[in-house]
Design a protein around this motif. Structure first.
Motif, PDB file in Angstrom:
ATOM      1  N   PRO A 161      39.920  69.889  87.750  1.00 33.89           N
ATOM      2  CA  PRO A 161      39.025  69.646  86.609  1.00 33.89           C
ATOM      3  C   PRO A 161      39.377  68.375  85.839  1.00 33.89           C
ATOM      4  O   PRO A 161      38.491  67.622  85.427  1.00 33.89           O
ATOM      5  N   ILE A 187      33.000  73.989  88.271  1.00 35.84           N
ATOM      6  CA  ILE A 187      33.124  73.020  87.184  1.00 35.84           C
ATOM      7  C   ILE A 187      31.762  72.531  86.715  1.00 35.84           C
ATOM      8  O   ILE A 187      31.510  72.399  85.515  1.00 35.84           O
ATOM      9  N   ARG A 210      35.644  74.939  94.285  1.00 31.30           N
ATOM     10  CA  ARG A 210      36.213  74.699  92.945  1.00 31.30           C
ATOM     11  C   ARG A 210      35.310  73.772  92.139  1.00 31.30           C
ATOM     12  O   ARG A 210      35.103  73.992  90.942  1.00 31.30           O
TER      13      ARG A 210
END
Length: 411
Positions: free
Chosen positions: A397, A33, A29
């Motif tokens: 995020p 980003i 993940r």
């Protein structure tokens, strides 16, 4: 563009044990980003075989073999008056890599995965620090000490005390401290020194599970396990981990013999890497089967009639529970094993504490196959609705805050 440094105590590949499953999905993940650099350790050749995967997902990396014997780490930790856990993961190569990387790359965030890696955050670093403790390690060692005796008790008590101080130090250094569940976050917060506690940000970032992978419709049961008479009870996990060993021996010594008094054909199956000789020596005796490391745990879950997870010391969310639930397996477990999973006992799993109550729970499900089947289906529904990785990491995020700081930097 601002970049991320990810510090992990084990290479996040392959995702075949609890800590590596979490670090694997978080790293993937983070790579969505911003560009990611990784400093991490390999325990064995299988870990080094995953180096191409690490190279594929990162901008750069430092992969170091962790070869220091635990006894040597213990002696050095005593001399330096630091936790053994920190000394066991101390590496000059990683220190040099981090120092050089921060000097030459626009590292805006350092994500520390597991408290042992907080020692590598440079004192001069002015960017954002995320400390993912996962669970409260110091509390775990305190629990070990409470159950232990003699020298082992002293060692665990020392480790718990020093780790608690290190957790507080890193929490003060970090912009936010992450724990695997809200209950674990509350415990962590309650153990921080009163001085300055209000300024320390602590929040939960839960685990998920790949329910498309852990789907019983897509896998055949393990034939070797099916060949063993039933009912078949299963326990999966890393079998050189003390709480797992204690739980398995509890079944072998007390729970399984009580079950076999009524169900003589009942069998207990231990599936997981690195079982010690005190477990493997009991393989093929009195209904016990120790299978050790397997390439894929799903066929073994598919071949079982029930998962039995009587953990006495549990920190954080147990992946073994979520995996069994996703595979529609009825699960009998202790409150420690159920920590952080907001499912309902008697609907999605069955919680019991004492040996006698655990035995009774197993019999209750064996005597009511329709209930057991319905519990397995409800368990998978729970995982689908509440435990996906997308849902678990949806706040990442915002926690990392790279996008906002990139925009500010550009302006």
């Amino acid at each position: 563009m601002i970049e991320i440094l990810f510090l992990s105590h084990r290479i996040p590949f392959p995702p075949d044990r609890g800590d590596k499953i979490r670090s694997h999905h978080i790293l993937k993940r983070l790579a969505q980003i911003a560009p990611v650099h990784v400093a991490t350790f390999a325990d064995d050749e299988r870990d080094f075989a995953e180096e191409p995967e690490l190279a594929r997902i990162t901008r750069s990396y430092c992969l170091v073999e962790r070869r220091k014997p635990l006894a040597l780490a213990g002696v050095e930790a005593l001399l330096e008056r630091i936790p053994v856990s920190l000394m066991a993961f101390r590496s000059p190569a990683i220190s040099r890599y981090v120092r050089d990387l921060v000097a030459r790359r626009p590292i805006g965030t350092i994500y520390v995965f597991s408290g042992q890696m907080g020692q590598y955050v440079p004192a001069s670093f002015t960017g954002r620090v995320i400390a993912d403790f996962v669970d409260v390690d110091s509390a775990k060692f305190e629990a070990f000490a409470a159950k232990g005796s003699g020298l082992r008790r002293w060692i665990d008590a020392r480790e718990g005390r020093l780790l608690r101080a290190e957790e507080a130090r890193l929490a003060r250094r970090a912009h936010v401290s992450l724990l695997i569940s809200q209950s674990e976050a509350n415990l962590f917060r309650s153990r921080l020194p009163a001085d300055g506690k209000a300024k320390i940000a602590v929040r939960a970032l839960g685990n998920g599970i790949d329910s498309a992978f852990f789907d019983p419709a897509g896998v055949a049961p393990a034939e070797a396990m099916l060949a063993v008479p039933g009912p078949r009870l299963v326990f999966t996990g890393q079998m050189d981990y003390a709480p797992n060993i204690t739980a398995v021996e509890r079944v072998m010594d007390r729970i399984l013999p009580a079950i076999r008094q009524r169900e003589p054909a009942a069998s207990f199956h231990v599936v997981g890497r690195n079982p010690p000789s005190r477990l493997t020596d009991r393989d093929q005796r009195d209904g016990i089967h120790v299978w050790g490391r397997v390439d894929d745990v799903r066929p073994w879950l598919k071949a079982a009639d029930m998962a039995l997870i009587p953990l006495e010391i549990g920190r954080g969310v147990q992946n073994k529970v979520l995996e069994a639930m996703a595979m529609t397996l009825p699960v009998v477990l202790t409150p420690d094993a159920a920590t952080g999973i907001d499912a309902a006992s008697r609907r999605e799993f069955l919680v019991a504490q004492s040996d006698e109550d655990l035995v009774a729970a197993v019999f209750a499900l064996l005597d009511d196959p329709a209930w057991a089947h319905g519990m397995g289906l409800a368990a998978r529904d729970y995982v689908l609705e509440n435990a996906s990785w997308d849902a678990a990491l949806s706040d990442l995020p915002e926690i990392v805050d790279v996008g906002a700081r990139t925009a500010r930097h550009a302006s």
